[in-house]
Each structure stands twice: as C-alpha cells, then as structure tokens.
Scaffold this active site. Sequence first.
Site, PDB file in Angstrom:
ATOM      1  N   PRO A 168      -3.528  -0.301  18.958  1.00  9.76           N
ATOM      2  CA  PRO A 168      -3.301  -0.764  17.591  1.00  9.76           C
ATOM      3  C   PRO A 168      -3.559   0.265  16.492  1.00  9.76           C
ATOM      4  CG  PRO A 168      -5.344  -1.670  18.455  1.00  9.76           C
ATOM      5  CD  PRO A 168      -4.693  -0.937  19.583  1.00  9.76           C
ATOM      6  N   TYR A 187       3.832   6.968  10.344  1.00  7.04           N
ATOM      7  CA  TYR A 187       3.041   5.780  10.005  1.00  7.04           C
ATOM      8  C   TYR A 187       3.888   4.726   9.291  1.00  7.04           C
ATOM      9  CZ  TYR A 187      -1.146   3.180   8.569  1.00  7.04           C
ATOM     10  OH  TYR A 187      -2.097   2.212   8.403  1.00  7.04           O
ATOM     11  N   LYS A 233       1.718  -0.440  15.283  1.00  2.00           N
ATOM     12  CA  LYS A 233       3.164  -0.430  15.542  1.00  2.00           C
ATOM     13  C   LYS A 233       3.667  -1.649  16.319  1.00  2.00           C
ATOM     14  CE  LYS A 233       4.203   3.379  13.584  1.00  2.00           C
ATOM     15  NZ  LYS A 233       4.783   3.202  12.276  1.00  2.00           N
ATOM     16  N   HIS A 289       0.842  -1.198   0.000  1.00  2.00           N
ATOM     17  CA  HIS A 289       0.000   0.000   0.000  1.00  2.00           C
ATOM     18  C   HIS A 289       0.878   1.249   0.000  1.00  2.00           C
ATOM     19  CE1 HIS A 289      -4.003  -1.830   1.619  1.00  2.00           C
ATOM     20  NE2 HIS A 289      -3.530  -2.472   0.577  1.00  2.00           N
ATOM     21  N   TYR A 292      -9.449   4.813   7.754  1.00  2.00           N
ATOM     22  CA  TYR A 292      -9.600   5.132   9.176  1.00  2.00           C
ATOM     23  C   TYR A 292     -10.738   6.152   9.269  1.00  2.00           C
ATOM     24  CZ  TYR A 292      -4.982   3.044  10.119  1.00  2.00           C
ATOM     25  OH  TYR A 292      -3.912   2.180  10.251  1.00  2.00           O
TER      26      TYR A 292
HETATM   27  C1  PHB Z   1      -4.939  -4.735  10.544  1.00  2.00           C
HETATM   28  O1  PHB Z   1      -5.028  -4.939   9.326  1.00  2.00           O
HETATM   29  O2  PHB Z   1      -5.123  -5.628  11.367  1.00  2.00           O
HETATM   30  C2  PHB Z   1      -4.614  -3.370  11.038  1.00  2.00           C
HETATM   31  C3  PHB Z   1      -4.226  -2.393  10.134  1.00  2.00           C
HETATM   32  C4  PHB Z   1      -3.942  -1.128  10.567  1.00  2.00           C
HETATM   33  C5  PHB Z   1      -4.067  -0.819  11.907  1.00  2.00           C
HETATM   34  C6  PHB Z   1      -4.431  -1.789  12.819  1.00  2.00           C
HETATM   35  C7  PHB Z   1      -4.712  -3.063  12.388  1.00  2.00           C
HETATM   36  O3  PHB Z   1      -3.819   0.451  12.312  1.00  2.00           O
END
Ligand code: PHB
Length: 391
Positions: free
Chosen positions: A291, A382, A295, A72, A200
């Site tokens: 989460p 990020y 990280k 990505h 998000y």
């Molecule tokens: C996930 O795909 O499990 C995932 C992706 C991004 C995050 C947290 C979990 O910030």
Amino acid sequence: MKTQVGIVGAGPAGLTLAVLLQGAGIDCVVLENRSREYVEKRVRAGLLEHNTVELLHAIGVADRLNREGLEHHGIYLRRQGQTLHVPMTELTGRRITIYGQQEVVKDLIAAFLERGGRLRFEVSDVRVEAVNSSNPRISYTEGRQAQELECDVIAGCDGFHGVCRAAIPDEIRTEYEFVYPFSWLGILAEAEPATDELIYSWHEHGFSLYSMRSSQVSRLYIQVGNDERLEEWPDERIWEELQLRHASEGWRVNEGPIFERGVTPMRSFVAEPLRYGRLFLAGDAAHIVPPTGAKGLNLAVNDVRLLAAGLVQWYGTGSSERLDDYSDTALRRVWRAQDFSNYMTQLLHKLDGGEFQQQLQLSRLEYLSRSRAAACSLAENYVGLPAQPDF
Ligand code: PHB
Ligand code: APR
C-alpha cells in the site's frame, strides 16, 4: 438467469465495471458473497489518482467525492526531523484526492442500484464454469437455492482470495509474488490532522504514514513485524511510536480516540494473463501491490476502464481487438505500479539489510531533495501516468 456480463465481486473493480457497462447499455449482474453492510464498511486505503477521479466524474458518481474529497497537491517525505515537500501538481500538472475506498464503494453501489442495476449480496458457493467456451456460466447459491447465471463474458473482480483466478489453468497462468517481511498497523482516530498533506516518514524504528479522511479524522499507519498482533499494540504504544517516528521540532501528531484498527500484510503479486477464453480478471483478483504507493484501487479502476472499452467495442462492432489487447495493455500499467510500489516500500521501510541499506535509503531521500528529475519521477508515478491514449 441470463446476462451479457457476469461480474464476480462488488469491490471497486466489479462495481466500477458494472456502472461503466450500465452506462453503455450493456447488461450485467454483480454477484458478491458478503453483505452490503460489510462491503460498505470495509476500511482500506483512500488515495485516488487523477485518472480515477476523472473516471468517477465521467460515470456520474462523483457528487459526494466533489464535496468531501480532499484535494492534495503534494506529499511530505520526512527523515531524522527533516521534511521534504514533493510538489506533485507543480511537477506534473496532476493532483491526488483523499477519499476512503469504502466511500467510493458506497457511491458506486448507490448509483448502480438507483439506475436499475442487478446486484446480489450474500451469495455463496460461487463457481465459474465453461469459461473457455462461448457459453460461460456462474453457479452460486442464493438463500438456499442453487442458481445459474448464463453469460457472454465473465469478469473476475473477486479480489485476491476470490475463485476466478484459479479458473485459468495452471499451465497457462504465471504468478509472480514477493511477500515483505513486515506489515502495516493502521488506525482511524478522531483527531484533526496536524498536517495539510500526507507525511511519509523514514525512521530507524520503521516506516510510518500520516494520512487523513477529513478535517476531523486522521488515518495513520506504522510498520510492524509480520508476527505482531493487535493486542501487543495498546493505544498508548501506538501514539508513542507515531510521535517518535514522525517527530519534527515544535510539532506533534494530534492524538484522539481510535475507532478502527487493523494489520495489513504487504505483498506484491501479479497473475498473468488476465484473460482466459471468456473470463477476464481485473483488480486484486489478478494483482496486489504493497500500500505504500496507494495504487491498489487505482489499478483496479484502470483495469476495468480498459475492459469496459473492450466490451463496448465488441458488442458495438463485433471487433475483439481491444478485448484481445486487454491483458497486455492492463499489465503494462500493473507492472509500472508494481515497480513504483516496491520502490516506495524499499525507500521508506526498515529493511533486513541493516545499516548499509539505511545509508542507501538516506542517500536516495537526499537525492530526491536535491534533484528535480528524481522528484519528478516520483511525482509522475505517484499521481499516475495519464490513461493509455488509445483507450
Ligand atoms: C490512506 O489514506 O489510507 C493511504 C494513503 C496513502 C498511502 C496508503 C494509504 O500510500
Ligand atoms: N464470490 C463473490 N464475491 C467474492 C468472492 C466470491 N467467491 N470472493 C471474493 N468476493 C468479493 C469480496 O467480498 C469483495 O467484495 O469480491 C470483492 C473484491 O473486492 P476487493 O477485494 O476490494 O478488490 P477490487 O475490487 O479488485 O479492488 C481493488 O484496491 O485498495 C486496494 O486491495 C484494495 O480492495 C482493494 C483494491
């Protein structure tokens, strides 16, 4: 039994360390209290930073990651139907890869065993002893037999609920903790992701995240209260809430059979220092992040990269310089990730502060959409800053 490095825990930290040491010709034994099947099936986050992917390449465990990982180059931030794309690669030159943590674990276990590594599953009563001497030991039970592993060094990679952290005496250890008043309900569903990159979403009802595992499997999360139970969330309610929180005109979340679900509490935690005598902590054994910034695994991998470099120097030259620096060096990245994970969490979740907090969040989101500097700062945190240059 004897070894050079005794590793407690076969999660990403312990396994990556094991493969790194094996590649450097340093003998190690990994002790894990769960079964192989259990650790290979444990569903966790699935986002790998650029550095993590490079390290997995370098240690020769990236064949499947190359084939199945989803590269990505940005993320979407959504609020009130408006979507902002943060072009990570354009802003930083670095990328992110979606690949489930349990897939990383499977690949590491397979490589370590194939190369002749010693890995014991389902051991119990693990105790680390004499860590502040030059003959540390790990005692444990295998089958019904009491065993002892004599080591030069012990790596405590046994996660947040492990036993190693407590071997650092209370008067030496400092713990910093913040527990968030909400959790994530996460699902895996057989549904083609309706997005090319992660979304998000900020919403009055609370945060939600649209992630994925493959072109056929979606990974979705919603913010829920700490006291909520899975039984209160039948499938229809989960989808309804996901549709609402991710809503955007002319677009819908793709629904499908849910085959995995769980609730994760959110915590920020750091224990310092990461070293006591011959015991070194790495990964979740020493620190937990919420989460939102994804990280956890990446920090664990960074810790053991530094620890392995220290051990290679020590065994190779007798110098303990890098081992002596390990705790401070690793903690610098840990605290950066703590700040970023907390920032992402506070930016996007429904907080206790009511409408005032909401207005601040919306202003920050708007700032990200108008300021390249703001977007750049989010992006470089990020994707993860480059690894420390001297390691
Ligand atoms: C996930 O795909 O499990 C995932 C992706 C991004 C995050 C947290 C979990 O910030
Ligand atoms: N003896 C042996 N093994 C133990 C013990 C013990 N007393 N206690 C725990 N373990 C094992 C756990 O079963 C687990 O397999 O240690 C391992 C720790 O692995 P993780 O919890 O995965 O922690 P870590 O390797 O540090 O990985 C970092 O990234 O995405 C985040 O939190 C997530 O697991 C993740 C982490």
